[in-house]
Design an enzyme around this catalytic site. Structure first.
Site, PDB file in Angstrom:
ATOM      1  N   THR A   1     -66.876 -75.735  27.885  1.00  0.00           N
ATOM      2  CA  THR A   1     -66.113 -76.167  29.065  1.00  0.00           C
ATOM      3  C   THR A   1     -65.655 -74.954  29.880  1.00  0.00           C
ATOM      4  O   THR A   1     -65.687 -74.978  31.112  1.00  0.00           O
ATOM      5  CB  THR A   1     -64.897 -77.017  28.638  1.00  0.00           C
ATOM      6  OG1 THR A   1     -65.393 -78.174  27.965  1.00  0.00           O
ATOM      7  CG2 THR A   1     -64.065 -77.462  29.825  1.00  0.00           C
TER       8      THR A   1
ATOM      9  N   GLU B   1     -55.889 -78.081  24.337  1.00  0.00           N
ATOM     10  CA  GLU B   1     -57.026 -78.085  25.270  1.00  0.00           C
ATOM     11  C   GLU B   1     -57.132 -76.765  26.028  1.00  0.00           C
ATOM     12  O   GLU B   1     -58.227 -76.262  26.284  1.00  0.00           O
ATOM     13  CB  GLU B   1     -56.848 -79.210  26.304  1.00  0.00           C
ATOM     14  CG  GLU B   1     -57.501 -80.506  25.964  1.00  0.00           C
ATOM     15  CD  GLU B   1     -59.013 -80.434  26.024  1.00  0.00           C
ATOM     16  OE1 GLU B   1     -59.609 -79.590  25.328  1.00  0.00           O
ATOM     17  OE2 GLU B   1     -59.605 -81.231  26.736  1.00  0.00           O
TER      18      GLU B   1
HETATM   19  N1  HSE Z   1     -62.224 -82.126  33.411  1.00  0.00           N
HETATM   20  C1  HSE Z   1     -62.773 -81.192  32.480  1.00  0.00           C
HETATM   21  C2  HSE Z   1     -63.914 -80.460  33.156  1.00  0.00           C
HETATM   22  C3  HSE Z   1     -63.264 -81.941  31.289  1.00  0.00           C
HETATM   23  O1  HSE Z   1     -64.758 -81.131  33.741  1.00  0.00           O
HETATM   24  O2  HSE Z   1     -63.968 -79.242  33.106  1.00  0.00           O
HETATM   25  C4  HSE Z   1     -63.898 -81.083  30.252  1.00  0.00           C
HETATM   26  O3  HSE Z   1     -64.505 -81.888  29.265  1.00  0.00           O
END
Ligand code: HSE
Length: 309
Positions: free
Chosen positions: A183, A130
């Site tokens: 992201t 990730e």
């Molecule tokens: N928690 C992460 C964000 C999830 O919101 O950046 C990304 O899918």
């Protein structure tokens, strides 16, 4: 000794409104498949990726191989694998695409090697994948993809993740306008600091959401699905976000928010009947602006990653 294994790891909704980088849940029937086959050497080779164009085959640049590599390094094991990946989740959808591939990879590696690690430990390795995709290692997608259900990250250092119970009749409607949001970009636009008054509202909603889920209090779940910190910033990246939210709430949604870092959005519903009206409203809204949208109803996936062959 198994030579090959085929696994599925579900797509996920991260953040769940008020729980930025902390809360997430797994979706039913939507996710990535991966076939992992032992090699006679110690190389990790991505033999094929189906379903999505343009993902890297270089093992140093692909989330699946980076995650497996973290796992094998920790085990101090020199075992190579071929990976065949079938992606059903578009990259940059907000539905945990990279997490699903990373989760599937470490889950498959752990199973084929006779489970040297527990499910909770696998989250650490999937997070390494990730990190490659979003520049920051977060667990709110990989945790539910591996464990299933609704998950919370109490702490990152050290990592402390657990499941939260929820009403099984709770359904989710996902609305995915066909644009891509990375992201890493959606993280960059967030401020580093939050106002104390906003933090107090967010903590209250977080407590309300967890309590509503555990006590099966649908009204409290709906009231608590509010995000005063991240949504105001990120919603500007999603076309017609506020119009879609208003429509969904008018059609009976129990709260509405961004799924992960978007552009997908989600709402909880109590009655399945509400889903067709929300899906229809999304088609009409986005259709008017010639934006393709994919919408679907799902339950919360209880099982998480699983062996399919
Ligand atoms: N928690 C992460 C964000 C999830 O919101 O950046 C990304 O899918």
């Amino acid at each position: 000794m198994r030579e090959s294994i085929k696994v599925f790891a579900p797509a996920t909704v991260a953040n769940v409104g008020c729980g930025y980088d902390v809360l997430g849940f797994a979706l039913e029937g939507y996710g990535d498949e991966l076939i992992l086959t032992r090699r006679p050497d110690d190389r990790l080779v991505i033999a094929s990726i189906e379903g999505v164009q343009g993902l890297p085959l270089d093992p140093l640049k692909n989330v699946s191989t980076v995650a497996i590599n973290a796992f094998l390094t920790d085990l101090d094991l020199k075992q190579g694998f071929d990976l065949r990946i079938k992606k059903n989740i578009a990259a940059g959808s907000g539905l945990g695409s990279s997490a699903s591939s990373a989760a599937a990879a470490v889950y498959a590696a752990n199973e084929i090697l006779g489970r040297p690690k527990g499910q909770l430990e696998l989250i650490n390795y999937a997070m390494a994948g990730e990190k490659l995709a979003s520049t920051k290692a977060h667990a709110d997608n990989v945790a539910p993809s591996i464990l299933g259900g609704v998950t919370a990250v109490r702490s990152y250092e050290p990592l402390d993740v657990f499941n939260i119970s929820y009403p099984e009749s709770l359904k989710v409607v996902v609305i995915f306008p066909q644009i891509e949001i990375k992201t890493s970009d959606a993280k960059k636009i967030l401020r580093d600091e939050v106002k104390l008054t906003d933090a107090v509202k967010q903590w209250g909603n977080m407590a309300g959401l967890i309590s509503g889920l555990i006590e099966h209090d649908f009204e409290r779940i709906g009231k608590s699905l509010q995000d005063v910190i991240v949504e105001p910033v990120r919603s500007i990246l999603i076309p017609f976000y506020h119009q879609m939210k208003t429509l969904a709430l008018e059609k009976g949604a129990l709260g509405f928010s961004i799924s992960g870092s978007g552009p997908s959005m989600f709402c909880f519903i109590k009655e399945e009947g509400a889903s067709s009206e929300i899906i229809e409203a999304a088609q009409v809204l986005y259709g008017a602006y010639e934006i393709e949208v994919i919408s679907f109803i799902s339950g919360i996936n209880k099982q998480g990653a699983k062996i399919i062959e």
